[in-house]
Design a protein around this motif. Structure first.
Motif, PDB file in Angstrom:
ATOM      1  N   VAL A 281       0.840  -1.202   0.000  1.00 33.70           N
ATOM      2  CA  VAL A 281       0.000   0.000   0.000  1.00 33.70           C
ATOM      3  C   VAL A 281       0.872   1.248   0.000  1.00 33.70           C
ATOM      4  O   VAL A 281       0.594   2.212  -0.711  1.00 33.70           O
ATOM      5  N   HIS A 282       1.941   1.217   0.775  1.00 36.02           N
ATOM      6  CA  HIS A 282       2.878   2.338   0.814  1.00 36.02           C
ATOM      7  C   HIS A 282       3.496   2.558  -0.571  1.00 36.02           C
ATOM      8  O   HIS A 282       3.598   3.693  -1.046  1.00 36.02           O
ATOM      9  N   ALA A 283       3.899   1.467  -1.229  1.00 35.92           N
ATOM     10  CA  ALA A 283       4.480   1.571  -2.573  1.00 35.92           C
ATOM     11  C   ALA A 283       3.465   2.090  -3.583  1.00 35.92           C
ATOM     12  O   ALA A 283       3.813   2.861  -4.492  1.00 35.92           O
ATOM     13  N   ALA A 284       2.216   1.697  -3.440  1.00 38.09           N
ATOM     14  CA  ALA A 284       1.170   2.207  -4.337  1.00 38.09           C
ATOM     15  C   ALA A 284       0.995   3.711  -4.168  1.00 38.09           C
ATOM     16  O   ALA A 284       0.800   4.442  -5.146  1.00 38.09           O
ATOM     17  N   GLY A 285       1.074   4.188  -2.931  1.00 38.10           N
ATOM     18  CA  GLY A 285       0.972   5.623  -2.682  1.00 38.10           C
ATOM     19  C   GLY A 285       2.125   6.387  -3.292  1.00 38.10           C
ATOM     20  O   GLY A 285       1.939   7.445  -3.900  1.00 38.10           O
ATOM     21  N   ILE A 286       3.330   5.849  -3.159  1.00 37.63           N
ATOM     22  CA  ILE A 286       4.499   6.512  -3.747  1.00 37.63           C
ATOM     23  C   ILE A 286       4.387   6.527  -5.268  1.00 37.63           C
ATOM     24  O   ILE A 286       4.647   7.547  -5.917  1.00 37.63           O
ATOM     25  N   THR A 287       3.967   5.407  -5.840  1.00 41.28           N
ATOM     26  CA  THR A 287       3.790   5.342  -7.296  1.00 41.28           C
ATOM     27  C   THR A 287       2.763   6.353  -7.765  1.00 41.28           C
ATOM     28  O   THR A 287       2.965   7.048  -8.772  1.00 41.28           O
ATOM     29  N   MET A 288       1.686   6.462  -7.036  1.00 39.72           N
ATOM     30  CA  MET A 288       0.637   7.414  -7.404  1.00 39.72           C
ATOM     31  C   MET A 288       1.155   8.851  -7.343  1.00 39.72           C
ATOM     32  O   MET A 288       0.913   9.644  -8.249  1.00 39.72           O
ATOM     33  N   LEU A 289       1.864   9.182  -6.299  1.00 38.49           N
ATOM     34  CA  LEU A 289       2.399  10.539  -6.164  1.00 38.49           C
ATOM     35  C   LEU A 289       3.429  10.846  -7.244  1.00 38.49           C
ATOM     36  O   LEU A 289       3.449  11.953  -7.791  1.00 38.49           O
TER      37      LEU A 289
ATOM     38  N   GLY B  34      -9.222  28.989 -14.676  1.00 35.45           N
ATOM     39  CA  GLY B  34     -10.596  28.681 -14.316  1.00 35.45           C
ATOM     40  C   GLY B  34     -10.901  29.274 -12.951  1.00 35.45           C
ATOM     41  O   GLY B  34     -11.820  30.048 -12.796  1.00 35.45           O
ATOM     42  N   SER B  35     -10.149  28.902 -11.963  1.00 32.75           N
ATOM     43  CA  SER B  35     -10.258  29.463 -10.625  1.00 32.75           C
ATOM     44  C   SER B  35      -8.883  29.377  -9.973  1.00 32.75           C
ATOM     45  O   SER B  35      -8.366  28.291  -9.753  1.00 32.75           O
ATOM     46  N   ARG B  36      -8.299  30.518  -9.719  1.00 34.83           N
ATOM     47  CA  ARG B  36      -6.954  30.528  -9.128  1.00 34.83           C
ATOM     48  C   ARG B  36      -6.942  29.963  -7.727  1.00 34.83           C
ATOM     49  O   ARG B  36      -5.992  29.326  -7.314  1.00 34.83           O
ATOM     50  N   LEU B  37      -8.008  30.179  -6.980  1.00 34.34           N
ATOM     51  CA  LEU B  37      -8.073  29.664  -5.620  1.00 34.34           C
ATOM     52  C   LEU B  37      -8.062  28.134  -5.626  1.00 34.34           C
ATOM     53  O   LEU B  37      -7.337  27.509  -4.856  1.00 34.34           O
ATOM     54  N   VAL B  38      -8.842  27.540  -6.503  1.00 34.82           N
ATOM     55  CA  VAL B  38      -8.903  26.086  -6.579  1.00 34.82           C
ATOM     56  C   VAL B  38      -7.606  25.525  -7.162  1.00 34.82           C
ATOM     57  O   VAL B  38      -7.178  24.435  -6.802  1.00 34.82           O
ATOM     58  N   ALA B  39      -6.950  26.269  -8.044  1.00 36.03           N
ATOM     59  CA  ALA B  39      -5.691  25.808  -8.637  1.00 36.03           C
ATOM     60  C   ALA B  39      -4.562  25.766  -7.606  1.00 36.03           C
ATOM     61  O   ALA B  39      -3.566  25.073  -7.803  1.00 36.03           O
ATOM     62  N   LEU B  40      -4.717  26.487  -6.506  1.00 33.11           N
ATOM     63  CA  LEU B  40      -3.700  26.465  -5.466  1.00 33.11           C
ATOM     64  C   LEU B  40      -3.647  25.126  -4.733  1.00 33.11           C
ATOM     65  O   LEU B  40      -2.602  24.760  -4.193  1.00 33.11           O
ATOM     66  N   LEU B  41      -4.752  24.397  -4.713  1.00 36.54           N
ATOM     67  CA  LEU B  41      -4.779  23.113  -4.010  1.00 36.54           C
ATOM     68  C   LEU B  41      -3.793  22.113  -4.603  1.00 36.54           C
ATOM     69  O   LEU B  41      -2.951  21.572  -3.880  1.00 36.54           O
ATOM     70  N   PRO B  42      -3.843  21.812  -5.915  1.00 29.56           N
ATOM     71  CA  PRO B  42      -2.846  20.880  -6.442  1.00 29.56           C
ATOM     72  C   PRO B  42      -1.435  21.459  -6.445  1.00 29.56           C
ATOM     73  O   PRO B  42      -0.460  20.718  -6.326  1.00 29.56           O
ATOM     74  N   ALA B  43      -1.307  22.783  -6.566  1.00 33.92           N
ATOM     75  CA  ALA B  43       0.020  23.386  -6.492  1.00 33.92           C
ATOM     76  C   ALA B  43       0.618  23.164  -5.104  1.00 33.92           C
ATOM     77  O   ALA B  43       1.805  22.841  -4.969  1.00 33.92           O
ATOM     78  N   ALA B  44      -0.188  23.313  -4.085  1.00 32.96           N
ATOM     79  CA  ALA B  44       0.281  23.051  -2.718  1.00 32.96           C
ATOM     80  C   ALA B  44       0.579  21.569  -2.537  1.00 32.96           C
ATOM     81  O   ALA B  44       1.559  21.188  -1.888  1.00 32.96           O
ATOM     82  N   GLY B  45      -0.265  20.724  -3.115  1.00 31.73           N
ATOM     83  CA  GLY B  45      -0.014  19.280  -3.054  1.00 31.73           C
ATOM     84  C   GLY B  45       1.276  18.896  -3.740  1.00 31.73           C
ATOM     85  O   GLY B  45       2.041  18.061  -3.237  1.00 31.73           O
ATOM     86  N   LEU B  46       1.544  19.504  -4.876  1.00 32.29           N
ATOM     87  CA  LEU B  46       2.788  19.243  -5.590  1.00 32.29           C
ATOM     88  C   LEU B  46       3.983  19.700  -4.759  1.00 32.29           C
ATOM     89  O   LEU B  46       4.972  18.977  -4.632  1.00 32.29           O
ATOM     90  N   ALA B  47       3.884  20.888  -4.185  1.00 35.51           N
ATOM     91  CA  ALA B  47       4.980  21.406  -3.370  1.00 35.51           C
ATOM     92  C   ALA B  47       5.230  20.512  -2.158  1.00 35.51           C
ATOM     93  O   ALA B  47       6.377  20.181  -1.840  1.00 35.51           O
ATOM     94  N   PHE B  48       4.165  20.097  -1.485  1.00 36.86           N
ATOM     95  CA  PHE B  48       4.308  19.226  -0.313  1.00 36.86           C
ATOM     96  C   PHE B  48       4.932  17.893  -0.708  1.00 36.86           C
ATOM     97  O   PHE B  48       5.800  17.373  -0.014  1.00 36.86           O
ATOM     98  N   THR B  49       4.501  17.342  -1.839  1.00 38.35           N
ATOM     99  CA  THR B  49       5.041  16.049  -2.290  1.00 38.35           C
ATOM    100  C   THR B  49       6.508  16.177  -2.650  1.00 38.35           C
ATOM    101  O   THR B  49       7.316  15.315  -2.276  1.00 38.35           O
ATOM    102  N   LEU B  50       6.880  17.212  -3.377  1.00 37.18           N
ATOM    103  CA  LEU B  50       8.286  17.385  -3.746  1.00 37.18           C
ATOM    104  C   LEU B  50       9.156  17.615  -2.505  1.00 37.18           C
ATOM    105  O   LEU B  50      10.264  17.084  -2.413  1.00 37.18           O
ATOM    106  N   LEU B  51       8.656  18.402  -1.561  1.00 35.94           N
ATOM    107  CA  LEU B  51       9.409  18.615  -0.320  1.00 35.94           C
ATOM    108  C   LEU B  51       9.543  17.324   0.467  1.00 35.94           C
ATOM    109  O   LEU B  51      10.581  17.052   1.065  1.00 35.94           O
ATOM    110  N   LYS B  52       8.505  16.510   0.468  1.00 38.16           N
ATOM    111  CA  LYS B  52       8.533  15.248   1.207  1.00 38.16           C
ATOM    112  C   LYS B  52       9.580  14.310   0.632  1.00 38.16           C
ATOM    113  O   LYS B  52      10.277  13.624   1.386  1.00 38.16           O
ATOM    114  N   PHE B  53       9.691  14.255  -0.685  1.00 35.68           N
ATOM    115  CA  PHE B  53      10.624  13.311  -1.292  1.00 35.68           C
ATOM    116  C   PHE B  53      12.052  13.830  -1.375  1.00 35.68           C
ATOM    117  O   PHE B  53      12.993  13.053  -1.446  1.00 35.68           O
ATOM    118  N   PHE B  54      12.242  15.153  -1.408  1.00 39.15           N
ATOM    119  CA  PHE B  54      13.578  15.685  -1.551  1.00 39.15           C
ATOM    120  C   PHE B  54      14.196  16.180  -0.269  1.00 39.15           C
ATOM    121  O   PHE B  54      15.382  16.495  -0.228  1.00 39.15           O
TER     122      PHE B  54
END
Length: 102
Positions: free
Chosen positions: A53-61, A81-101
């Motif tokens: 399950v952990h490996a599936a999560g890493i693969t998904m990210l 479309g909506s800048r406020l809503v676009a911030l959610l995946p941008a924050a998710g991307l930033a958190f994921t990159l920080l987590k892995f690096f």
């Protein structure tokens, strides 16, 4: 006498489609929300103790990173479309990159 193929099966040229490029609209809000939801699911799977399950999560990210970057570039080019809503995946991307690096 040579065989001549019937003309009924030939496709007509589509003159209306030649050279006509319609501009796409802004990135849909549902795309941003879907990416944000996928990041949350990936994080939840990553925090599980089972190795598979952990490996599936890493693969998904890992798969979400290029998709999110491409969607952000499309947002810059075509509109968010909506800048406020676009911030959610941008924050998710930033958190994921920080987590892995870090």
């Amino acid at each position: 006498m040579a065989h001549v193929a019937p003309t009924s099966h030939r496709r007509a040229t589509r003159a209306s489609h030649r050279g006509h490029r319609s501009a796409d609209g802004p990135v849909q809000i549902t795309s941003w929300l879907g990416l944000a939801f996928a990041f949350v699911v990936g994080w939840v799977l990553t925090f599980q103790s089972h190795v598979g399950v952990h490996a599936a999560g890493i693969t998904m990210l890992v798969m979400l990173v290029p998709i999110t970057i491409g969607t952000l570039f499309a947002g810059f080019k075509q509109g968010f479309g909506s800048r406020l809503v676009a911030l959610l995946p941008a924050a998710g991307l930033a958190f994921t990159l920080l987590k892995f690096f870090l």
